[in-house]
Scaffold this motif. Structure first.
Motif, PDB file in Angstrom:
ATOM      1  N   ASP A 148       0.844  -1.193   0.000  1.00  0.00           N
ATOM      2  CA  ASP A 148       0.000   0.000   0.000  1.00  0.00           C
ATOM      3  C   ASP A 148       0.882   1.246   0.000  1.00  0.00           C
ATOM      4  O   ASP A 148       2.013   1.222   0.499  1.00  0.00           O
ATOM      5  CB  ASP A 148      -0.888   0.027   1.248  1.00  0.00           C
ATOM      6  CG  ASP A 148      -1.895  -1.092   1.274  1.00  0.00           C
ATOM      7  OD1 ASP A 148      -2.930  -0.980   0.593  1.00  0.00           O
ATOM      8  OD2 ASP A 148      -1.643  -2.097   1.982  1.00  0.00           O
ATOM      9  N   GLY A 149       0.348   2.325  -0.552  1.00  0.00           N
ATOM     10  CA  GLY A 149       1.086   3.585  -0.564  1.00  0.00           C
ATOM     11  C   GLY A 149       1.388   4.054  -1.969  1.00  0.00           C
ATOM     12  O   GLY A 149       0.778   3.601  -2.944  1.00  0.00           O
ATOM     13  N   ILE A 150       2.345   4.976  -2.066  1.00  0.00           N
ATOM     14  CA  ILE A 150       2.626   5.614  -3.351  1.00  0.00           C
ATOM     15  C   ILE A 150       4.036   5.301  -3.825  1.00  0.00           C
ATOM     16  O   ILE A 150       5.010   5.537  -3.112  1.00  0.00           O
ATOM     17  CB  ILE A 150       2.434   7.139  -3.256  1.00  0.00           C
ATOM     18  CG1 ILE A 150       0.971   7.470  -2.952  1.00  0.00           C
ATOM     19  CG2 ILE A 150       2.860   7.817  -4.554  1.00  0.00           C
ATOM     20  CD1 ILE A 150       0.701   8.948  -2.753  1.00  0.00           C
ATOM     21  N   VAL A 151       4.119   4.735  -5.024  1.00  0.00           N
ATOM     22  CA  VAL A 151       5.391   4.650  -5.741  1.00  0.00           C
ATOM     23  C   VAL A 151       5.559   6.006  -6.412  1.00  0.00           C
ATOM     24  O   VAL A 151       4.824   6.350  -7.343  1.00  0.00           O
ATOM     25  CB  VAL A 151       5.363   3.515  -6.793  1.00  0.00           C
ATOM     26  CG1 VAL A 151       6.627   3.552  -7.651  1.00  0.00           C
ATOM     27  CG2 VAL A 151       5.217   2.165  -6.112  1.00  0.00           C
ATOM     28  N   ARG A 152       6.493   6.798  -5.924  1.00  0.00           N
ATOM     29  CA  ARG A 152       6.540   8.202  -6.334  1.00  0.00           C
ATOM     30  C   ARG A 152       6.980   8.393  -7.785  1.00  0.00           C
ATOM     31  O   ARG A 152       6.670   9.419  -8.400  1.00  0.00           O
ATOM     32  CB  ARG A 152       7.480   8.976  -5.405  1.00  0.00           C
ATOM     33  CG  ARG A 152       7.015   8.966  -3.958  1.00  0.00           C
ATOM     34  CD  ARG A 152       7.913   9.800  -3.058  1.00  0.00           C
ATOM     35  NE  ARG A 152       7.544   9.634  -1.662  1.00  0.00           N
ATOM     36  CZ  ARG A 152       6.525  10.216  -1.071  1.00  0.00           C
ATOM     37  NH1 ARG A 152       5.766  11.036  -1.764  1.00  0.00           N
ATOM     38  NH2 ARG A 152       6.263   9.998   0.200  1.00  0.00           N
ATOM     39  N   GLU A 190      -0.899   8.111 -11.610  1.00  0.00           N
ATOM     40  CA  GLU A 190      -1.125   9.551 -11.550  1.00  0.00           C
ATOM     41  C   GLU A 190      -0.015  10.218 -12.349  1.00  0.00           C
ATOM     42  O   GLU A 190       1.124  10.302 -11.881  1.00  0.00           O
ATOM     43  CB  GLU A 190      -1.130  10.036 -10.096  1.00  0.00           C
ATOM     44  CG  GLU A 190      -2.226   9.411  -9.258  1.00  0.00           C
ATOM     45  CD  GLU A 190      -2.185   9.839  -7.803  1.00  0.00           C
ATOM     46  OE1 GLU A 190      -1.252  10.590  -7.423  1.00  0.00           O
ATOM     47  OE2 GLU A 190      -3.075   9.419  -7.040  1.00  0.00           O
ATOM     48  N   PRO A 191      -0.295  10.686 -13.576  1.00  0.00           N
ATOM     49  CA  PRO A 191       0.747  11.283 -14.416  1.00  0.00           C
ATOM     50  C   PRO A 191       1.421  12.468 -13.734  1.00  0.00           C
ATOM     51  O   PRO A 191       0.776  13.236 -13.007  1.00  0.00           O
ATOM     52  CB  PRO A 191      -0.018  11.732 -15.668  1.00  0.00           C
ATOM     53  CG  PRO A 191      -1.247  10.863 -15.685  1.00  0.00           C
ATOM     54  CD  PRO A 191      -1.604  10.639 -14.251  1.00  0.00           C
ATOM     55  N   LEU A 192       2.721  12.608 -13.966  1.00  0.00           N
ATOM     56  CA  LEU A 192       3.489  13.723 -13.426  1.00  0.00           C
ATOM     57  C   LEU A 192       3.794  14.720 -14.534  1.00  0.00           C
ATOM     58  O   LEU A 192       4.097  14.331 -15.664  1.00  0.00           O
ATOM     59  CB  LEU A 192       4.806  13.218 -12.829  1.00  0.00           C
ATOM     60  CG  LEU A 192       4.692  12.248 -11.647  1.00  0.00           C
ATOM     61  CD1 LEU A 192       6.073  11.770 -11.232  1.00  0.00           C
ATOM     62  CD2 LEU A 192       3.975  12.904 -10.477  1.00  0.00           C
ATOM     63  N   ARG A 193       3.720  15.999 -14.206  1.00  0.00           N
ATOM     64  CA  ARG A 193       4.136  17.049 -15.135  1.00  0.00           C
ATOM     65  C   ARG A 193       5.575  17.415 -14.787  1.00  0.00           C
ATOM     66  O   ARG A 193       5.850  17.971 -13.722  1.00  0.00           O
ATOM     67  CB  ARG A 193       3.223  18.267 -15.021  1.00  0.00           C
ATOM     68  CG  ARG A 193       1.790  18.005 -15.445  1.00  0.00           C
ATOM     69  CD  ARG A 193       0.982  19.280 -15.369  1.00  0.00           C
ATOM     70  NE  ARG A 193       1.498  20.294 -16.283  1.00  0.00           N
ATOM     71  CZ  ARG A 193       1.140  21.593 -16.246  1.00  0.00           C
ATOM     72  NH1 ARG A 193       0.309  22.015 -15.310  1.00  0.00           N
ATOM     73  NH2 ARG A 193       1.649  22.432 -17.112  1.00  0.00           N
ATOM     74  N   SER A 200       8.963  10.715 -20.972  1.00  0.00           N
ATOM     75  CA  SER A 200       9.366   9.408 -20.455  1.00  0.00           C
ATOM     76  C   SER A 200       8.216   8.581 -19.898  1.00  0.00           C
ATOM     77  O   SER A 200       8.425   7.479 -19.415  1.00  0.00           O
ATOM     78  CB  SER A 200      10.422   9.583 -19.358  1.00  0.00           C
ATOM     79  OG  SER A 200       9.901  10.339 -18.281  1.00  0.00           O
ATOM     80  N   ARG A 201       7.005   9.118 -19.959  1.00  0.00           N
ATOM     81  CA  ARG A 201       5.828   8.414 -19.429  1.00  0.00           C
ATOM     82  C   ARG A 201       5.996   8.130 -17.936  1.00  0.00           C
ATOM     83  O   ARG A 201       5.685   7.038 -17.454  1.00  0.00           O
ATOM     84  CB  ARG A 201       5.575   7.109 -20.184  1.00  0.00           C
ATOM     85  CG  ARG A 201       5.176   7.270 -21.651  1.00  0.00           C
ATOM     86  CD  ARG A 201       5.110   5.924 -22.333  1.00  0.00           C
ATOM     87  NE  ARG A 201       4.562   5.991 -23.678  1.00  0.00           N
ATOM     88  CZ  ARG A 201       3.313   5.651 -24.014  1.00  0.00           C
ATOM     89  NH1 ARG A 201       2.469   5.263 -23.074  1.00  0.00           N
ATOM     90  NH2 ARG A 201       2.905   5.715 -25.280  1.00  0.00           N
ATOM     91  N   THR A 202       6.495   9.112 -17.205  1.00  0.00           N
ATOM     92  CA  THR A 202       6.730   8.935 -15.779  1.00  0.00           C
ATOM     93  C   THR A 202       5.470   9.274 -14.989  1.00  0.00           C
ATOM     94  O   THR A 202       4.853  10.314 -15.208  1.00  0.00           O
ATOM     95  CB  THR A 202       7.905   9.806 -15.318  1.00  0.00           C
ATOM     96  OG1 THR A 202       9.084   9.368 -15.994  1.00  0.00           O
ATOM     97  CG2 THR A 202       8.127   9.699 -13.824  1.00  0.00           C
ATOM     98  N   VAL A 203       5.122   8.380 -14.071  1.00  0.00           N
ATOM     99  CA  VAL A 203       3.919   8.543 -13.262  1.00  0.00           C
ATOM    100  C   VAL A 203       4.246   8.212 -11.804  1.00  0.00           C
ATOM    101  O   VAL A 203       5.286   7.618 -11.492  1.00  0.00           O
ATOM    102  CB  VAL A 203       2.788   7.598 -13.734  1.00  0.00           C
ATOM    103  CG1 VAL A 203       2.393   7.892 -15.168  1.00  0.00           C
ATOM    104  CG2 VAL A 203       3.202   6.126 -13.577  1.00  0.00           C
ATOM    105  N   SER A 204       3.351   8.615 -10.911  1.00  0.00           N
ATOM    106  CA  SER A 204       3.298   8.049  -9.572  1.00  0.00           C
ATOM    107  C   SER A 204       2.232   6.963  -9.596  1.00  0.00           C
ATOM    108  O   SER A 204       1.237   7.079 -10.321  1.00  0.00           O
ATOM    109  CB  SER A 204       2.928   9.105  -8.531  1.00  0.00           C
ATOM    110  OG  SER A 204       3.985  10.008  -8.321  1.00  0.00           O
ATOM    111  N   LEU A 205       2.445   5.925  -8.827  1.00  0.00           N
ATOM    112  CA  LEU A 205       1.460   4.850  -8.730  1.00  0.00           C
ATOM    113  C   LEU A 205       0.909   4.802  -7.314  1.00  0.00           C
ATOM    114  O   LEU A 205       1.672   4.740  -6.351  1.00  0.00           O
ATOM    115  CB  LEU A 205       2.093   3.497  -9.066  1.00  0.00           C
ATOM    116  CG  LEU A 205       2.695   3.321 -10.454  1.00  0.00           C
ATOM    117  CD1 LEU A 205       3.285   1.925 -10.584  1.00  0.00           C
ATOM    118  CD2 LEU A 205       1.654   3.568 -11.534  1.00  0.00           C
TER     119      LEU A 205
END
Length: 352
Positions: A148-152, A190-193, A200-205
């Motif tokens: 559980d939690g956020i992969v930043r 959650e897409p990052l700006r 790079s298609r970098t997101v938080s999960l």
């Protein structure tokens, strides 16, 4: 010594095929991709030249390419298209975890990873902030762990489906690492700006009750033991005999070379540019104890990409200039893999 070991990395047939794809498919769209997203066609082109098979041993369906060749290729990719490099070059991360754990179910993933049918990525940096900041947590349950939690930070979202994940088991003071299937339930992206490597298609999960089965757990390690080496060796190298790094982390050398190449085309006799290029090449083959080598090379990348901006003048800041793409990517390197030891090394380099 094998013939491959005697061959310069850039003379290897696999490198040459890769370089052709980079020149004809990836380079022409580098600025466009930086402002959008890695296209599936880039993944297909790299798959066709066997790029994803390189880190996988032959006995598991890969090509087991020499590390020097992959390092040189990844540097070429970073210098050409930093977003594509960030999004796809972490494919080797979960492969290294699988080879260390040797669990049968995880090993069974390797042929698909070698064929590029599965694409690897990494999402464990958030554990470095615990306990000062919240992280992903691991709770032992029947048959595995609940995460559980956020992969930043995870790059390659939409292309990557097999990720090296890390979480904190607070009850047992351990880090739990495993290879996760990103197509399973319990994950919200959650897409990052980003100001750099936006393509790079970098997101938080956000993980809510994500289940990581025991057969895909690659390592459970005491927090203090892992932290003691973090930043001095790559996490996948922790179990090997300690030795100085042979090759620098891919990225800074490639960015610096590409930037200075363009700068020297515009100003071929500029002695300071020639001196900076010489410094980059010398540093690239003169290892320092980590994390100081990384800090040195990353700072050289900032200097080299800034020099390319100066060489191009105001035109370098136009949005379709590759010079500004590389300069922003060099700033991204300053926050990559930012463990406490790496941060301290960067501060020391900046203060010197």
């Amino acid at each position: 010594m094998s013939v491959e070991q005697l061959t310069a990395p850039t003379e290897h047939p696999a490198y040459k095929d890769f370089a052709e794809v980079v020149a004809t498919v990836i380079a022409p769209r580098a600025v466009e991709v930086d402002g959008s997203a890695i296209p599936h066609s880039h993944l297909e082109a790299l798959r066709e030249v066997g790029y994803f098979s390189w880190p996988v041993p032959v006995e598991h369906g890969g090509t087991g390419l020499p590390a020097a060749v992959k390092n040189a290729a990844d540097d070429l990719l970073f210098g050409t298209d930093p977003s594509t490099a960030l999004g796809l070059s972490q494919h080797a991360g979960p492969i290294g975890q699988i080879l260390t754990s040797k669990t049968p179910a995880a090993l069974a993933l390797l042929p698909a990873l070698a064929r590029g049918e599965r694409i690897g990525g990494a999402g464990f940096a958030q554990i470095r902030h615990w306990p000062s900041k919240s992280s992903t947590t691991a709770t032992k349950v029947a048959g595995g762990y609940r995460i559980d939690g956020i992969v930043r930070w995870l790059s390659g979202w939409g292309l990557v489906d097999t990720a090296w994940l890390g979480a904190v088991d607070e009850a047992n003071h351990t880090y739990v690492f495993g290879v996760g299937d990103l197509t399973q339930p319990g994950i919200t992206p959650e897409p990052l700006r980003l100001a750099a490597v936006q393509g790079s298609r970098t997101v938080s999960l956000r993980l809510h009750g994500y289940f990581l089965p025991d057969e895909f757990i690659t390592e459970v390690v005491d927090i203090d033991a892992w932290d003691a080496t973090d930043g001095t060796v790559h996490p996948n190298e922790r179990h090997k005999k300690p030795e100085a790094a042979k090759y620098p982390a891919a990225g800074p050398v490639g960015l610096a070379r590409a930037a200075l190449r363009d700068a020297l085309v515009a100003h071929p006799d500029e002695p300071s540019l020639l001196a900076l290029a010489s410094a980059v090449e010398k540093a690239a083959v003169t290892p320092l104890p980590e994390p100081y080598w990384r800090a040195q090379l990353d700072q050289l990348a900032v200097r080299a990409t800034t020099a390319a901006l100066v060489a191009g003048g105001g035109q370098s800041l136009v949005i379709d200039s590759i010079a500004q793409v590389r300069a922003r990517a060099a700033l991204f390197l300053q926050v990559r893999g930012l463990s406490p030891k790496v941060r301290t090394a960067r501060f020391e380099r900046l203060a010197s």
